[in-house]
Design a protein around this motif. Structure first.
Motif, PDB file in Angstrom:
ATOM      1  N   ILE A 277       0.838  -1.201   0.000  1.00 60.48           N
ATOM      2  CA  ILE A 277       0.000   0.000   0.000  1.00 60.48           C
ATOM      3  C   ILE A 277       0.873   1.251   0.000  1.00 60.48           C
ATOM      4  O   ILE A 277       2.082   1.182   0.175  1.00 60.48           O
ATOM      5  CB  ILE A 277      -0.936   0.006   1.229  1.00 60.48           C
ATOM      6  CG1 ILE A 277      -0.121  -0.104   2.525  1.00 60.48           C
ATOM      7  CG2 ILE A 277      -1.931  -1.153   1.149  1.00 60.48           C
ATOM      8  CD1 ILE A 277      -0.950  -0.172   3.793  1.00 60.48           C
ATOM      9  N   THR A 278       0.249   2.404  -0.205  1.00 61.70           N
ATOM     10  CA  THR A 278       1.019   3.646  -0.270  1.00 61.70           C
ATOM     11  C   THR A 278       1.529   4.080   1.102  1.00 61.70           C
ATOM     12  O   THR A 278       0.901   3.838   2.131  1.00 61.70           O
ATOM     13  CB  THR A 278       0.184   4.789  -0.868  1.00 61.70           C
ATOM     14  OG1 THR A 278      -1.151   4.738  -0.358  1.00 61.70           O
ATOM     15  CG2 THR A 278       0.168   4.741  -2.367  1.00 61.70           C
ATOM     16  N   ASN A 279       2.669   4.759   1.066  1.00 52.77           N
ATOM     17  CA  ASN A 279       3.323   5.233   2.282  1.00 52.77           C
ATOM     18  C   ASN A 279       2.760   6.602   2.669  1.00 52.77           C
ATOM     19  O   ASN A 279       3.350   7.651   2.406  1.00 52.77           O
ATOM     20  CB  ASN A 279       4.834   5.316   2.068  1.00 52.77           C
ATOM     21  CG  ASN A 279       5.578   5.612   3.363  1.00 52.77           C
ATOM     22  OD1 ASN A 279       4.996   5.611   4.449  1.00 52.77           O
ATOM     23  ND2 ASN A 279       6.866   5.860   3.241  1.00 52.77           N
ATOM     24  N   ILE A 280       1.576   6.581   3.274  1.00 53.18           N
ATOM     25  CA  ILE A 280       0.912   7.783   3.762  1.00 53.18           C
ATOM     26  C   ILE A 280       0.478   7.514   5.208  1.00 53.18           C
ATOM     27  O   ILE A 280       0.371   6.357   5.615  1.00 53.18           O
ATOM     28  CB  ILE A 280      -0.295   8.174   2.880  1.00 53.18           C
ATOM     29  CG1 ILE A 280      -1.247   6.991   2.697  1.00 53.18           C
ATOM     30  CG2 ILE A 280       0.177   8.685   1.514  1.00 53.18           C
ATOM     31  CD1 ILE A 280      -2.466   7.301   1.854  1.00 53.18           C
ATOM     32  N   PRO A 281       0.237   8.573   6.006  1.00 51.83           N
ATOM     33  CA  PRO A 281       0.015   8.368   7.450  1.00 51.83           C
ATOM     34  C   PRO A 281      -1.069   7.364   7.811  1.00 51.83           C
ATOM     35  O   PRO A 281      -0.883   6.563   8.729  1.00 51.83           O
ATOM     36  CB  PRO A 281      -0.339   9.782   7.933  1.00 51.83           C
ATOM     37  CG  PRO A 281       0.388  10.683   6.995  1.00 51.83           C
ATOM     38  CD  PRO A 281       0.319  10.010   5.660  1.00 51.83           C
ATOM     39  N   GLY A 282      -2.206   7.392   7.117  1.00 45.87           N
ATOM     40  CA  GLY A 282      -3.287   6.481   7.457  1.00 45.87           C
ATOM     41  C   GLY A 282      -2.911   5.025   7.281  1.00 45.87           C
ATOM     42  O   GLY A 282      -3.452   4.139   7.953  1.00 45.87           O
ATOM     43  N   ASN A 283      -1.970   4.751   6.372  1.00 42.92           N
ATOM     44  CA  ASN A 283      -1.500   3.380   6.149  1.00 42.92           C
ATOM     45  C   ASN A 283      -0.328   3.005   7.052  1.00 42.92           C
ATOM     46  O   ASN A 283      -0.275   1.905   7.606  1.00 42.92           O
ATOM     47  CB  ASN A 283      -1.093   3.201   4.684  1.00 42.92           C
ATOM     48  CG  ASN A 283      -2.280   3.159   3.741  1.00 42.92           C
ATOM     49  OD1 ASN A 283      -3.386   2.803   4.142  1.00 42.92           O
ATOM     50  ND2 ASN A 283      -2.057   3.529   2.499  1.00 42.92           N
ATOM     51  N   SER A 284       0.625   3.931   7.196  1.00 39.36           N
ATOM     52  CA  SER A 284       1.835   3.620   7.959  1.00 39.36           C
ATOM     53  C   SER A 284       1.581   3.490   9.452  1.00 39.36           C
ATOM     54  O   SER A 284       2.431   2.997  10.192  1.00 39.36           O
ATOM     55  CB  SER A 284       2.911   4.679   7.705  1.00 39.36           C
ATOM     56  OG  SER A 284       2.471   5.964   8.094  1.00 39.36           O
ATOM     57  N   SER A 285       0.398   3.926   9.908  1.00 39.54           N
ATOM     58  CA  SER A 285       0.066   3.712  11.317  1.00 39.54           C
ATOM     59  C   SER A 285      -0.283   2.252  11.588  1.00 39.54           C
ATOM     60  O   SER A 285      -0.307   1.820  12.746  1.00 39.54           O
ATOM     61  CB  SER A 285      -1.095   4.622  11.729  1.00 39.54           C
ATOM     62  OG  SER A 285      -2.260   4.347  10.960  1.00 39.54           O
TER      63      SER A 285
END
Length: 356
Positions: A277-285
């Motif tokens: 998945i993309t490396n953005i805050p909602g995912n990296s949490s």
């Protein structure tokens, strides 16, 4: 538990809204009255009409409150329905931020107005839902009382989304995409990445679930990339039809440019799909790169292709990540547990109001 009545402001066709409503009915003994804007948001003409509908909707909402006498009002999106809930003056008010930030897009001409609207909604709200920690972090940039914020995902139905095997098929890539076919989810990046895999002779099947404005364009792109025979577009399917498709897959791919907390990611993790998945805050949490999944730079299809190849060549790593993710979801995103907590909180807020 005494039966109570809640007015819900939001788009009831959305899966997130349905989860919220059904959870309150099932675990909170609530009767839910719902109201939403009737005009669709597609096209300039509809957006103008929808804006006028929004401007006068508070009178309709206040009439519903007068006639139905709800005990509480809840709303999704702090810059639209949440603002209307604040204007209604009914207490208590619970509002939910839907994305990493509801102030989107950041380059919008309406950004200053949205920011002012959100601040008013935050000020009047009794409870503010952050479905994940990244959403709470974005709220901290706005003047908001942190004591109002409840950080808890609604969760998913773990009885429906499960997998009896420790891992899904690993000898071939069976990838699934379950996000709506909309521009912000960048499905074209996924197709371009899989075209690279095809050129390298790596076998795969890629399934897109759902519909959206990009449906025809994506089908055309798959044909132009000469991978149409390996790509399936299911269109809209019943929600009950989703778990078998996930269970038959071993990779979950999602390339959004913005994200709050993704129930789709939870569903994939619960059914033993390995997430890229993309490396953005909602995912990296939820996902740590090369620990329990892989994180890709936004709009980088070459990186996505490289990471898919790496994951394909490391099945033992994938299996370890899959087992970790199943435990993570079970402990943190159990719908029956989390919705009970949310429902109990609502009852306490209502009881506190009636005792004043």
């Amino acid at each position: 538990m005494k039966k109570r009545k809640i007015l819900f402001l939001g788009e009831t066709y959305r899966a997130d809204a349905q989860t919220w409503i059904k959870g309150l009915e099932e675990f909170g003994n609530f009767d839910i009255i719902s109201w939403e804007l009737k005009t669709p948001s597609n096209g300039l003409y509809n957006r103008v009409i929808r804006l006028f509908e929004f401007a006068f909707s508070i009178f309709t909402i206040k009439k519903i409150i007068q006639n139905q006498q709800p005990d509480m009002i809840i709303a999704e999106r702090t810059t639209s329905y949440g603002f209307l809930a604040a204007l209604s003056k009914l207490q208590p008010i619970a509002i939910a931020q839907q994305g990493h930030t509801d102030l989107w897009p950041e380059n919008s001409l309406l950004y200053p107005l949205k920011k002012a609207i959100q601040r008013h909604a935050f000020k009047k709200a009794t409870l503010i839902h952050a479905w994940g920690s990244s959403m709470a972090a974005s709220m901290s940039k706005v003047p908001v009382d942190p004591a109002k914020i409840m950080i808890l995902a609604k969760g998913i139905n773990l009885k429906l989304f499960n997998n009896s095997t420790s891992s899904n098929p690993t000898d071939q890539i069976f990838a699934i995409v379950t996000r709506s076919l909309l521009p912000e989810y960048r499905h074209d990046i996924i197709l371009k990445a899989f075209a690279i895999l095809d050129q390298k002779g790596i076998p795969f099947q890629l399934t897109f679930v759902g519909h959206g404005t990009e449906y025809d364009a994506l089908k055309t792109l798959a044909q132009n990339l000469n991978i149409a025979s390996k790509v399936r577009f299911t269109g809209r399917i019943p929600y009950q039809g989703l778990p078998p498709l996930l269970q038959a897959s071993n990779y979950y791919i999602s390339m959004p440019i913005t994200e709050g907390v993704s129930a789709s990611l939870f569903e994939a993790m619960a059914t033993n799909c390995y997430p890229i998945i993309t490396n953005i805050p909602g995912n990296s949490s939820w996902i740590t790169d090369r620990k329990n999944g892989q994180l890709i730079t936004v709009d980088d299809f070459k990186s996505l292709a490289d990471e898919l190849i790496w994951a394909h060549e490391n099945p033992e790593f994938r299996n370890t990540a899959i087992n970790y993710n199943h435990k993570l979801v079970t402990e943190n995103a159990d719908y029956s547990r989390n919705m009970r907590i949310i429902a109990d909180t609502y009852h306490k807020l209502i009881n506190n109001k009636t005792q004043i």
